[in-house]
Design an enzyme around this catalytic site. Structure first.
Site, PDB file in Angstrom:
ATOM      1  N   CYS A 254       0.944  -1.050  -0.408  1.00  0.00           N
ATOM      2  CA  CYS A 254      -0.130  -0.298  -0.188  1.00  0.00           C
ATOM      3  C   CYS A 254       0.410   1.301  -0.354  1.00  0.00           C
ATOM      4  O   CYS A 254       0.575   2.127  -0.787  1.00  0.00           O
ATOM      5  CB  CYS A 254      -0.976   0.119   1.079  1.00  0.00           C
ATOM      6  SG  CYS A 254      -2.576  -1.149   1.083  1.00  0.00           S
ATOM      7  N   HIS A 255       1.992   0.988   1.065  1.00  0.00           N
ATOM      8  CA  HIS A 255       2.343   2.392   0.592  1.00  0.00           C
ATOM      9  C   HIS A 255       3.818   2.404   1.242  1.00  0.00           C
ATOM     10  O   HIS A 255       5.471   2.401   1.342  1.00  0.00           O
ATOM     11  CB  HIS A 255       1.667   3.548   2.219  1.00  0.00           C
ATOM     12  CG  HIS A 255       0.602   3.740   2.170  1.00  0.00           C
ATOM     13  ND1 HIS A 255      -0.203   3.620   2.592  1.00  0.00           N
ATOM     14  CD2 HIS A 255       0.301   4.718   0.848  1.00  0.00           C
ATOM     15  CE1 HIS A 255      -1.818   3.633   1.853  1.00  0.00           C
ATOM     16  NE2 HIS A 255      -1.653   4.655   0.994  1.00  0.00           N
TER      17      HIS A 255
END
Length: 125
Positions: free
Chosen positions: A82-83
């Site tokens: 995701c990040h």
């Protein structure tokens, strides 16, 4: 939830990248007292962790053989797609990523040599 068997060579390599970690000694209370050790586990060879990134709760991917593409010199770990947060095989977060804390180690204990009960401490069972 992850339950992963860690070979001895992986355990031996854990301290080699302590200088790249945000909380190498697990000073933040992300684990029960009995798992606040170099391996963050009851049995060094078995890693038990909650499979949620401490940034925003995404599920990191376990990379048993290709984590070196994320962190040079570290063969296995967890990567959050995701990040971009990265965690080693003790669930400790690397510096310079969004996740602020190591992965959570839940309460757990071994019922016998082949069964682990996650979610309870032995004293509370």
């Amino acid at each position: 939830m992850w339950v992963v068997r860690r070979p001895q060579e992986l355990l031996d390599a854990l301290p080699q990248h302590d200088n790249q970690l945000r909380d190498p000694n697990s000073d933040e209370p992300q684990q029960p007292e009995y798992a606040q050790n170099a391996y963050r586990s009851v049995k060094p060879e078995i890693f038990v962790a909650v499979g949620l990134c401490t940034h925003l709760g995404c599920s990191p991917t376990y990379l048993p053989d290709s984590f070196g593409e994320q962190v040079q010199g570290v063969s296995s770990g967890f990567f959050c797609p995701c990040h971009g947060s990265k965690f080693d095989m003790a669930g400790r977060v690397f510096q310079g990523v969004p996740a602020p804390l190591n992965l959570v180690i839940p309460p757990y204990y071994y019922v016998n040599d082949t069964t682990v009960l996650v979610g309870a401490d032995k004293e509370g069972a």
